[in-house]
Design a protein around this motif. Structure first.
Motif, short mmCIF file in Angstrom:
data_model
loop_
_atom_site.label_atom_id
_atom_site.label_comp_id
_atom_site.label_asym_id
_atom_site.label_seq_id
_atom_site.Cartn_x
_atom_site.Cartn_y
_atom_site.Cartn_z
N GLY A 46 22.34 -92.23 -17.44
CA GLY A 46 21.78 -92.59 -18.73
C GLY A 46 21.45 -91.31 -19.48
O GLY A 46 21.66 -90.21 -18.97
N SER A 47 20.92 -91.43 -20.69
CA SER A 47 20.56 -90.22 -21.42
C SER A 47 19.50 -90.49 -22.47
O SER A 47 19.39 -91.59 -23.02
N PHE A 48 18.72 -89.46 -22.73
CA PHE A 48 17.80 -89.41 -23.86
C PHE A 48 18.44 -88.50 -24.90
O PHE A 48 19.16 -87.56 -24.55
N THR A 49 18.15 -88.73 -26.17
CA THR A 49 18.59 -87.84 -27.24
C THR A 49 17.35 -87.36 -27.98
O THR A 49 16.59 -88.18 -28.49
N ILE A 50 17.15 -86.05 -28.00
CA ILE A 50 16.07 -85.47 -28.78
C ILE A 50 16.68 -85.00 -30.09
O ILE A 50 17.65 -84.24 -30.10
N GLU A 51 16.12 -85.50 -31.21
CA GLU A 51 16.63 -85.17 -32.54
C GLU A 51 15.58 -84.42 -33.33
O GLU A 51 14.39 -84.61 -33.11
N ASP A 74 15.59 -90.24 -6.59
CA ASP A 74 16.30 -91.32 -7.29
C ASP A 74 17.25 -90.78 -8.37
O ASP A 74 18.27 -91.38 -8.66
N TYR A 75 16.88 -89.66 -8.97
CA TYR A 75 17.70 -89.03 -10.01
C TYR A 75 17.45 -87.53 -9.98
O TYR A 75 16.44 -87.06 -9.43
N THR A 76 18.38 -86.78 -10.55
CA THR A 76 18.23 -85.34 -10.60
C THR A 76 17.02 -84.99 -11.46
O THR A 76 16.91 -85.46 -12.60
N ALA A 77 16.11 -84.19 -10.91
CA ALA A 77 14.88 -83.83 -11.63
C ALA A 77 15.20 -83.13 -12.94
O ALA A 77 16.15 -82.36 -13.03
N LEU A 78 14.39 -83.41 -13.95
CA LEU A 78 14.56 -82.81 -15.27
C LEU A 78 13.60 -81.64 -15.44
O LEU A 78 12.52 -81.63 -14.84
N SER A 96 20.80 -88.39 -14.28
CA SER A 96 21.87 -88.62 -13.31
C SER A 96 21.32 -89.21 -12.03
O SER A 96 20.53 -88.57 -11.33
N PRO A 97 21.71 -90.46 -11.69
CA PRO A 97 21.23 -91.06 -10.44
C PRO A 97 21.78 -90.32 -9.23
O PRO A 97 22.86 -89.74 -9.30
#
Length: 141
Positions: A46-51, A74-78, A96-97
């Motif tokens: 999935g993804s977030f978009t920062i605008e 559960d997902y790659t740490a941000l 990314s899962p």
């Protein structure tokens, strides 16, 4: 045949005068769900978009992560920050899962923008992505 044009700016302002004011302007940042669902069964992220609205120089945006999904398992740490490059108005942050995760049917990842002196916050400062796991059910059971 060649065409000579006095200006390239369709709004009637001189390009050279417009660029410095655009770069020096303050930015207002918001977050949206680029792709609101990550599927761990199919390993689709999935993804977030920062605008940002305003400004054009490189901008580092700070954020926090919360939710029921566990970063690193559960997902790659941000990282907690995203850099919108010079001349760009947005940046995507991929969720990314990770294979082998023990999530339930659905877990959440919530990104919340953090206020700094470098930018103002827009109306949308928090968004959620769900990480789902598909389950096969036999209707005969």
């Amino acid at each position: 045949m060649s065409v000579n044009r006095d200006k390239t700016d369709v709004f009637g302002q001189e390009d050279l005068q417009k660029v410095p004011s655009r770069l020096a302007g303050s930015s207002k940042v918001s977050v949206k769900s680029g792709k609101a669902v990550a599927n761990i069964s199919q390993m689709q992220g999935g993804s977030f978009t920062i605008e940002r609205d305003g400004g054009g120089d490189e901008l580092t945006v700070q954020y926090t992560i919360s939710g029921t999904a566990m970063p690193g398992s559960d997902y790659t740490a941000l990282s907690g920050e995203a850099i919108i490059p010079f001349g760009h108005n947005s940046i995507d942050i991929e969720v990314s899962p990770l294979a082998g995760s023990n999530i339930g049917l659905s877990e959440s990842v919530i990104l919340t923008l953090t206020e700094t002196d470098d930018y103002d916050l827009g109306d949308d400062v928090s968004r959620q992505i769900n990480i789902i796991k598909e389950v096969q059910i036999n209707v005969k059971d």
